[in-house]
Each structure stands twice: as C-alpha cells, then as structure tokens.
Design an enzyme around this catalytic site. Structure first.
Site, PDB file in Angstrom:
ATOM      1  N   GLU A  80     -14.716  -1.829  -8.588  1.00 21.83           N
ATOM      2  CA  GLU A  80     -15.942  -2.135  -8.456  1.00 21.83           C
ATOM      3  C   GLU A  80     -16.747  -1.015  -9.133  1.00 21.83           C
ATOM      4  OE1 GLU A  80     -15.054  -1.832  -4.038  1.00 21.83           O
ATOM      5  OE2 GLU A  80     -16.664  -3.699  -3.916  1.00 21.83           O
TER       6      GLU A  80
ATOM      7  N   GLU B 194      -9.120  -5.607  -0.922  1.00 26.75           N
ATOM      8  CA  GLU B 194      -9.723  -5.102   0.432  1.00 26.75           C
ATOM      9  C   GLU B 194      -9.341  -6.105   1.429  1.00 26.75           C
ATOM     10  OE1 GLU B 194     -11.325  -4.787  -2.309  1.00 26.75           O
ATOM     11  OE2 GLU B 194     -12.362  -3.149  -2.399  1.00 26.75           O
TER      12      GLU B 194
ATOM     13  N   GLY C 105     -12.417  -0.490  -4.818  1.00 30.47           N
ATOM     14  CA  GLY C 105     -13.383   0.448  -5.489  1.00 30.47           C
ATOM     15  C   GLY C 105     -13.406   0.731  -6.778  1.00 30.47           C
TER      16      GLY C 105
ATOM     17  N   ALA D 220     -10.940   2.910  -2.827  1.00 33.42           N
ATOM     18  CA  ALA D 220     -11.355   3.787  -1.954  1.00 33.42           C
ATOM     19  C   ALA D 220     -10.108   4.446  -1.257  1.00 33.42           C
ATOM     20  CB  ALA D 220     -12.087   3.163  -0.815  1.00 33.42           C
TER      21      ALA D 220
HETATM   22  C1  3H9 Z   1     -11.675  -0.082  -0.966  1.00 31.96           C
HETATM   23  O1  3H9 Z   1     -11.691   0.116  -2.319  1.00 31.96           O
HETATM   24  C2  3H9 Z   1     -12.975  -0.359  -0.384  1.00 31.96           C
HETATM   25  C3  3H9 Z   1     -14.115  -0.554  -1.134  1.00 31.96           C
HETATM   26  O2  3H9 Z   1     -14.390  -1.635  -1.306  1.00 31.96           O
HETATM   27  C4  3H9 Z   1     -15.122   0.399  -1.117  1.00 31.96           C
HETATM   28  C5  3H9 Z   1     -15.839   0.086   0.342  1.00 31.96           C
HETATM   29  C6  3H9 Z   1     -17.104   0.812   0.445  1.00 31.96           C
HETATM   30  N1  3H9 Z   1      -6.178   5.413  -0.116  1.00 31.96           N
HETATM   31  O3  3H9 Z   1       1.727   2.203  -2.485  1.00 31.96           O
HETATM   32  P1  3H9 Z   1       2.450   3.239  -2.998  1.00 31.96           P
HETATM   33  C7  3H9 Z   1      -1.052   6.236  -0.794  1.00 31.96           C
HETATM   34  S1  3H9 Z   1     -10.202  -0.398  -0.183  1.00 31.96           S
HETATM   35  C8  3H9 Z   1      -5.348   6.285  -0.057  1.00 31.96           C
HETATM   36  O4  3H9 Z   1       3.706   3.828  -2.127  1.00 31.96           O
HETATM   37  P2  3H9 Z   1       2.987   2.175  -5.396  1.00 31.96           P
HETATM   38  C9  3H9 Z   1       0.075   5.447  -0.267  1.00 31.96           C
HETATM   39  O5  3H9 Z   1      -0.261   5.534   1.072  1.00 31.96           O
HETATM   40  C10 3H9 Z   1      -9.017   0.022  -1.108  1.00 31.96           C
HETATM   41  N2  3H9 Z   1      -4.011   6.324  -0.038  1.00 31.96           N
HETATM   42  O6  3H9 Z   1       2.645   3.389  -4.486  1.00 31.96           O
HETATM   43  C11 3H9 Z   1       1.172   6.539  -0.691  1.00 31.96           C
HETATM   44  O7  3H9 Z   1       1.220   7.698   0.210  1.00 31.96           O
HETATM   45  P3  3H9 Z   1       2.828   8.493   0.431  1.00 31.96           P
HETATM   46  C12 3H9 Z   1      -8.493  -1.095  -2.034  1.00 31.96           C
HETATM   47  C13 3H9 Z   1      -3.288   5.582  -0.830  1.00 31.96           C
HETATM   48  O8  3H9 Z   1       3.089   2.805  -6.719  1.00 31.96           O
HETATM   49  C14 3H9 Z   1       1.050   6.790  -2.101  1.00 31.96           C
HETATM   50  O9  3H9 Z   1      -0.466   6.410  -2.237  1.00 31.96           O
HETATM   51  N3  3H9 Z   1      -7.394  -0.639  -2.931  1.00 31.96           N
HETATM   52  C15 3H9 Z   1      -4.034   4.551  -1.603  1.00 31.96           C
HETATM   53  O10 3H9 Z   1       3.919   1.397  -4.813  1.00 31.96           O
HETATM   54  C16 3H9 Z   1       1.728   5.962  -3.111  1.00 31.96           C
HETATM   55  O11 3H9 Z   1       1.474   4.523  -2.869  1.00 31.96           O
HETATM   56  C17 3H9 Z   1      -6.083  -0.821  -2.188  1.00 31.96           C
HETATM   57  O12 3H9 Z   1      -6.105  -1.472  -0.982  1.00 31.96           O
HETATM   58  C18 3H9 Z   1      -5.498   4.218  -1.139  1.00 31.96           C
HETATM   59  N4  3H9 Z   1      -6.475   3.666  -1.363  1.00 31.96           N
HETATM   60  O13 3H9 Z   1       1.889   1.298  -5.299  1.00 31.96           O
HETATM   61  C19 3H9 Z   1      -5.073  -0.521  -2.874  1.00 31.96           C
HETATM   62  N5  3H9 Z   1      -3.211   3.743  -2.169  1.00 31.96           N
HETATM   63  O14 3H9 Z   1       3.295   8.677  -0.689  1.00 31.96           O
HETATM   64  C20 3H9 Z   1      -3.962   0.274  -2.111  1.00 31.96           C
HETATM   65  C21 3H9 Z   1      -2.130   4.088  -2.143  1.00 31.96           C
HETATM   66  O15 3H9 Z   1       2.029   9.652   1.359  1.00 31.96           O
HETATM   67  N6  3H9 Z   1      -2.800   0.933  -2.878  1.00 31.96           N
HETATM   68  N7  3H9 Z   1      -2.103   5.543  -1.449  1.00 31.96           N
HETATM   69  O16 3H9 Z   1       3.361   7.523   1.458  1.00 31.96           O
HETATM   70  C22 3H9 Z   1      -1.773  -0.096  -3.343  1.00 31.96           C
HETATM   71  O17 3H9 Z   1      -2.016  -1.345  -3.351  1.00 31.96           O
HETATM   72  C23 3H9 Z   1      -0.586   0.848  -3.896  1.00 31.96           C
HETATM   73  O18 3H9 Z   1      -0.589   1.847  -3.520  1.00 31.96           O
HETATM   74  C24 3H9 Z   1      -0.805   0.814  -5.519  1.00 31.96           C
HETATM   75  C25 3H9 Z   1       0.455   1.866  -5.946  1.00 31.96           C
HETATM   76  C26 3H9 Z   1      -0.415  -0.392  -6.111  1.00 31.96           C
HETATM   77  C27 3H9 Z   1      -1.812   1.356  -6.067  1.00 31.96           C
END
Ligand code: 3H9
Length: 695
Positions: A103, A123, A100, A61
């Site tokens: 999911e 999450e 998500g 998400a």
């Molecule tokens: C969820 O899914 C809830 C569901 O169950 C539904 C509920 C109803 N959203 O980490 P990076 C941005 S909860 C918005 O440096 P990497 C991040 O802030 C979600 N922004 O890259 C950054 O911005 P900036 C579950 C996001 O290559 C840029 O993208 N998912 C999100 O080192 C690059 O990110 C997670 O918790 C996001 N979801 O790593 C996954 N994700 O450049 C969270 C990233 O402006 N994300 N951004 O600073 C991660 O774990 C890592 O970002 C990922 C890439 C491994 C994907």
C-alpha cells in the site's frame, strides 16, 4: 535507526531496516515521515527511492500492534506524505511486499521489483481489509475485478505477473537499488507531471450493474460465514462510486468494523499460533537436525502414495516399497493419476509430472531402503503388522536413519520397542489426502531423540506442511478429540436428531462437512473394524450401534453408494435415507430410547464441547504443548474454520471457560458419561481465573 536516508547523486534513498520482515511499526511510520521530510528539504535531491534492507521489502503493518491500539503516525499520514511529495519516488521491491508494504508502494510514483519478489494484500487472512488505501488504489491500477480477486484471496502475486497487471512498472534483473535509482533518473528525464495512482479514474459505467451483488453472493458461498470478504466488496465498490478521498474514508470505517469483529482476533491468533507451533519447549536451540536427502515409504496404498508425493514435490528422491508387484503398480498408477489431474488443471506441466514421477523409485526389496535417511511406514494399522515392518527396518536401515510410523492411533513407544534404536523412532501422522492436507502430527515417543524431533519439524516445513508435536496417547491430538465429537453426533441421532440435522448444524458452524457426511466419505467399515478390535464401554458401544448395523447391511458409505445417507449413482451428494431412518428406529427400540426433539444448540454444544473437553485433557496431560497447537491441528487437519480461531480459541473467546465448565457439568449430571467429566485443567483455570495462554 529503523529508517535512514542515504544519497546516490541526486537520488535520495530511504531505507527501512526493521528485521525480520520490516513490519511497519509506529517507529517505521515515524521514520519514513522523517526521512521524507529531510529528503524534501534537501535541495540536492531530485528523486527518491523507498527500499528495505534484509530479506524483504516491508511485509505489512506490524500485526503485534493491532491488539495495542493506535500509536504514532497513522498509515494514512504516511500515504498522504508519499503521495503528495513533489519529488518522484520509486519503490524498490524484493521479497514480499505485502499488505501495508504494498500500500505504501502504491502511493509512490512507480514500483520496480526483482523478478523473485511477490506482492499481495493478505489482510483478509487476518480478518481485516487493506486499510492503507489498498482497496482504493489497486482497483484504479489493475481494474476492479482483478483487484477484488487479489484482495479477497489474499494470495501473493509473483512480480512478473504483477508487472503484466500494471502493479509493477519494471522488473530489475541484477542489482535492485541500482535499477531503482536508474528508474528514478528516467522519471526525472521524462519530467512532470508524475503519474499518481490516486488520479486514475474508474468509469462506473464500465462495471456491470450487478457486479457487486454477484460478488457478494459468490463470496457468501466461497467464503462462507466470513466477515472481511463482504467488507472488502463494500470497500472496492466505494472505489467505483466515490471519489478517492471519500473512498479512503470509507475504507477506514470498514477496516474499523473488521478490527472489532471476533473473526479478526481469531485469525490473528491463528497467525501467531502457526509461528509458535514450531517452537518446542526444552529443545535446545543448537540442536542440529539430521540431513534428509533420501526418503523411503513402506506401503503404496492411498496413504503411502500420497506421502511419497510430498517428497517428490519437494525434489527429494523417494523409494516406495510394496509387498507385491501389482500393489506397487496400482499405487504408482494412483500417484500418476493425481499428478495428471493437477496437470489437467494447469497446475503442472507434462514435464513436471514426469520429473516428479522420476523422483519415485518403486521396489519390492527391503534391502533397497539401506541408504534412506528417513523411512516412513504407512502399512496396515495393527500392531502385529507394524512389528514385522519395524523389525525388518531395524535390520536394513543405516545407522542414524529416522524410522517413522504413520499410525493414527497406535503407541509409538510400543512400535519403538520393536527396534534396537527407539531414539530414532517417531510418529509422522499425515492426514488424508496426504498430498493435500497441510497438517503433520509429529508424535514424540518417550525415547524419541531431540534431533529427530527437530529434523521432523524442519522436514514438515520443507514439504510445506505445518508440523505439530503431539505426545504419545491413543489418537494423539486430533483423532483423540475427534472421537468424542463423533460419539456425540451418533448419540444425538439415537436420541432423535436426524443425521441431516446434525450435519447441518456442524456445516453451518463452518465445518467443511458434517460428521455423518464425513464418515460416509471415509468409509463406515473403518470405525466398524476399530470398534470390533477394542473393548468398549456400554455407552461407547451404543454410540457405534447404528454404524455397525449400516455396515452389516452393506452400507459402507460413499464407496458402496449408501451409508448414513443415500447417494444417486455417480453422485457424491448426501440424501436423507429411509433405510438409515429404519435402522436408527430399530436401534432406538432395542436400546429402549424414545426419540425426542433436539434443538440445534444442543447439537452444537454436545459435539464441540466434547471435543474441547478432550483437548483440555490432552493439554493438561502435556500431550500438546499449547492450546494454540491444538487449534492448528484442528484447522489444518479437520477443516475447523480458521475464522473461529480453532476449537480452543473458540471455546475460550466465544463461549468462555466458565460457561464451558458449567455446560460440561450439566451434561455430566445428565448422562453420567465419563467423557463429560470436566478436564481438571479447566476446573483449575476457572477457579484461578486464568486463560489458556497462561499455561
Ligand atoms: C496490514 O498490512 C494492514 C494494512 O492494510 C494497514 C492497516 C491500517 N507483523 O512468517 P515468518 C514475524 S496487515 C509483525 O516465520 P517467513 C513473525 O511472527 C499485515 N510480525 O517468516 C515471525 O516472528 P517470530 C499484512 C510479523 O519468512 C517472524 O516475523 N501482512 C509480521 O516464513 C518471521 O515470520 C501480512 O499479513 C507482521 N506483519 O515469512 C504478512 N510478519 O520469529 C504476514 C511476520 O517471533 N507475514 N512477522 O515467530 C507473512 O506472511 C510472512 O511472515 C512472510 C515471511 C511471508 C512475510
């Protein structure tokens, strides 16, 4: 267009294109629904593929939407639409199919993935639970126990493991899209009925009667004080005892509880703080970092050896210098033992142990450091020793080499002056054990060149650390703040609290251990030596008096089997000590203090408010760029609970800046100690009604 529909013969391809990580924003949800409707209406299309372009499948998400409240179509609507589609849908996974993203994939008919892909439900790390059916569908697919572990850990699962567990139906070597289209054709060939995860039943009888009670008890211990893991157990239990639709409804109610819990806000703050920390104000974007292909470490003690392991782990050759052959041998022996311990736990193979050891070249000669791109000194913590080392380095290091000190307290500017190239000097402060702790304080000297800072930050990422830039002040960010915390803990003991009472309050708050257990583990002689070397005020000296007497009585902490606590032979469990109680009583008598009963709230306030006040001074002086950087330091270097968001987030959100100011003023009036004088920044923020994020 964030979502598009294209065609390959009779297969429609829905592609999400929302860089950088294809986060499922309202626009993405609406786009998928629209593309799906179009595809359903298109009689030429018999099957579909759900894919994403760029570096990853949907990584979850859009977290930035959480604070804004619901908008656009819900996840539930998208899930239902995917699951109800009469045409089979194959999710094509690459990169990180997280949250998500996974999911939605679980609502498709099948999932295929490239072998390098990862799936996961992280999450919990944001203080919530998978709220788009993950807690109901994953247990149906992989079993209740396995699903619970995946969801509570939040850790990624590599595609090959995910394939074994049944999350991924096929691994695709080569072109993912072509493989997904072929898989869709194979589903068509097999024909209806297509399998849906929702239709898999879980036999409640197959789950041991005490399974969920045991899980709750386990996570209460392993995930101490944490809200979301308990809610995850509730949700997974619902998958067993309710039908899928009732289970999904229960999941939605449980995620709603998580969303409004302060831990969710705190953990989401940490998520963004971790990404913010690498952004250095005034550092030009085009700043090129220096190539780092070879590293040298001076000092093969615990710290030097631990630092060397980081580079060996990252495949960067490292030369390790000591003054004596015995010291070198001992240091390398410790490194090998650490690697072998990892191998014994199955984390490394014997061949990996050898490969990592082979990356470390021992030497006794400074001349062997001539080709290093980065040299880190981890020698004895006095300026005199640092001077000798840096003068030597200045002679042997090649032009452009970065000269770093691992000092915990000493001035980087003073150290830089020992060389003719102060712009190349930086502090790289690792935390013990250096091969484990994630924090790297990068200390910016007055003359440190911008590209040296940029290189240090990039290097931190390469060796899987989180680099935080700190200004050059005594103790930098972390240790400077820790001083007040430790001092208050000691004064509380002089005033009547026992070490065990203080430690219990700190532990219950969420610290990995209390201040006294930590001092015992680090060794009381460290603080003793540093107190002897410094000019202390009366109050500072008083705070160290019990520690001094313990050291003088031969109680050096865990390593001597006794410190603030007693330890049974071979045990690391702290036990209250009569001998320490007597020493405390002696010091109290000597200082004319009559012990009083101290309540837990006072302990909490004095330890943490002293710490936060110093943090605010650091921030006000520009020694940290952001309050959130300080949070990152404390979470990753000192074990401050991430679910409280770090000390600054906690102070602002759980206490309130105005209340904090009043309490600081209260303690300042009560004790007269200068460290209770509120940070000028705090006074300003309160009077202007501003937040920490506004500076
Ligand atoms: C969820 O899914 C809830 C569901 O169950 C539904 C509920 C109803 N959203 O980490 P990076 C941005 S909860 C918005 O440096 P990497 C991040 O802030 C979600 N922004 O890259 C950054 O911005 P900036 C579950 C996001 O290559 C840029 O993208 N998912 C999100 O080192 C690059 O990110 C997670 O918790 C996001 N979801 O790593 C996954 N994700 O450049 C969270 C990233 O402006 N994300 N951004 O600073 C991660 O774990 C890592 O970002 C990922 C890439 C491994 C994907």
């Amino acid at each position: 267009m964030v979502v598009s529909l294209s065609r390959q013969g009779n297969v429609g391809i829905i592609t999400v294109d929302h860089p950088p990580v294809n986060a499922i924003s309202a626009a993405v949800r609406a786009g998928i629904l629209e593309a799906l409707a179009q595809a359903q209406a298109d009689g030429a299309l018999e099957a579909l593929v759900l894919a994403a372009s760029g570096r990853t499948f949907m990584a979850g998400a859009d977290i930035t939407e959480f604070a804004k409240g619901p908008a656009g179509p819900t996840f539930h609507e998208v899930c239902q639409a995917l699951e109800a589609a009469p045409k089979p849908i194959v999710a094509a996974l690459h990169g990180t199919a997280f949250g998500g993203g996974l999911e939605l994939a679980l609502c498709c008919t099948a999932r295929v993935a490239v072998p390098s892909a990862q799936v996961g439900l992280p999450e919990v790390k944001l203080g919530i639970l998978p709220g788009a059916g993950g807690t109901q569908r994953l247990p149906r697919l992989v079993g209740v126990a396995a699903a619970l572990d995946i969801i509570v850990s939040g850790d990624p699962v590599a595609a090959p493991q995910a394939a074994k567990a049944g999350v991924v139906d096929a691994l695709i070597e080569g072109d993912l899209l072509a493989g997904a289209v072929a898989y869709a054709q194979s589903l068509l060939a097999k024909g209806q009925p297509y399998r849906r995860v929702r239709d898999i039943t879980i036999d409640p009888e197959s789950i041991p009667a005490d399974f969920f009670a045991a899980a709750r008890a386990r996570f209460a211990k392993e995930r101490r004080n944490q809200f979301a893991p308990q809610k995850i157990v509730d949700a997974v239990e619902a998958a067993v005892v309710l039908d899928i639709d009732a289970g999904l409804e229960r999941e939605r109610a449980l995620i709603a509880e998580c969303f409004v819990h302060p831990q969710a806000r705190a953990l989401q703050h940490v998520f963004f703080a971790e990404r913010q920390v690498a952004k250095i104000p005034n550092l030009a974007k085009e700043t090129q970092s220096r190539p780092i292909a070879k590293v040298a470490i001076i000092g093969a003690g615990t710290m030097g050896g631990g630092i060397a392991m980081n580079f060996a782990n990252a495949g960067i050759p490292v030369t390790l210098l000591e003054v004596s052959a015995e010291g070198l041998e001992r240091g390398l022996g410790v490194v090998r033992k650490n690697y072998e311990a990892s191998a014994a736990k199955g984390k490394l193979t014997a061949a990996q142990v050898e490969a990592r050891m082979a990356h470390i070249t021992p030497t006794l000669a400074y001349s062997d450091l001539a080709d290093a791109d980065l040299i880190i000194e981890a020698v004895f913590e006095t300026l005199d020793v640092k001077r000798q080392v840096f003068q030597e380095l200045d002679k042997v290091a090649k032009a452009g080499a970065i000269l770093a000190s691992n000092t915990s307290y000493l001035s980087i500017d003073t150290i830089a002056q020992y060389t003719t190239r102060p712009a190349d000097v930086v502090g790289l402060h690792f935390f013990s054990p250096a091969n484990v702790m994630r924090l790297l304080e990068i200390v910016r000297g007055e003359k440190t060149a911008p590209d040296v800072l940029a290189t240090s930050l990039e290097l931190a990422r390469r060796i899987k650390k989180i680099g935080v830039v700190a200004g050059n002040c005594h103790g930098f960010i972390g240790n400077r703040m820790l001083e007040g915390y430790g001092r208050e803990a000691n004064l509380l003991v002089l005033e009547g609290a026992s070490p065990a009472q203080v430690d219990k309050v700190l532990f219950d708050f969420g610290m990995p251990m209390g201040a006294f257990a930590m001092s015992d583990m680090a060794g009381l002689d460290i603080g003793y030596r540093s107190r002897k070397e410094r000019q202390l005020t009366n109050l500072q000296a008083r705070a160290g008096r019990v520690g001094d007497k313990l050291v003088e009585a031969g109680r050096l902490g865990l390593k001597s089997g006794a410190g603030f606590y007693d330890y049974a032979p071979g045990s690391r469990t702290p036990m209250p000590s009569d001998a320490t109680a007597q020493i405390i009583a002696q010091v109290q008598a000597g200082e004319g203090i009559s012990a009083r009963k101290i309540d837990d709230q006072e302990i909490l306030e004095r330890c943490f408010f002293a710490l936060v006040n110093e943090g605010l001074k650091i921030l006000g002086e520009g020694m940290a760029y952001r309050a959130s950087d300080i949070d990152i330091v404390y979470i990753n270097g000192y074990g401050f609970p991430a679910y409280r968001g770090g000390p600054m987030h906690w102070a602002e959100n759980a206490i309130g800046l105005k209340t904090l100011l009043e309490r600081l003023q209260h303690y300042a009036a009560q004790t007269g100690a200068p460290w209770w004088t509120p940070a000028p920044l705090l006074e300003r923020l309160v009077s202007e009604g501003r937040s920490l994020a506004s500076i």
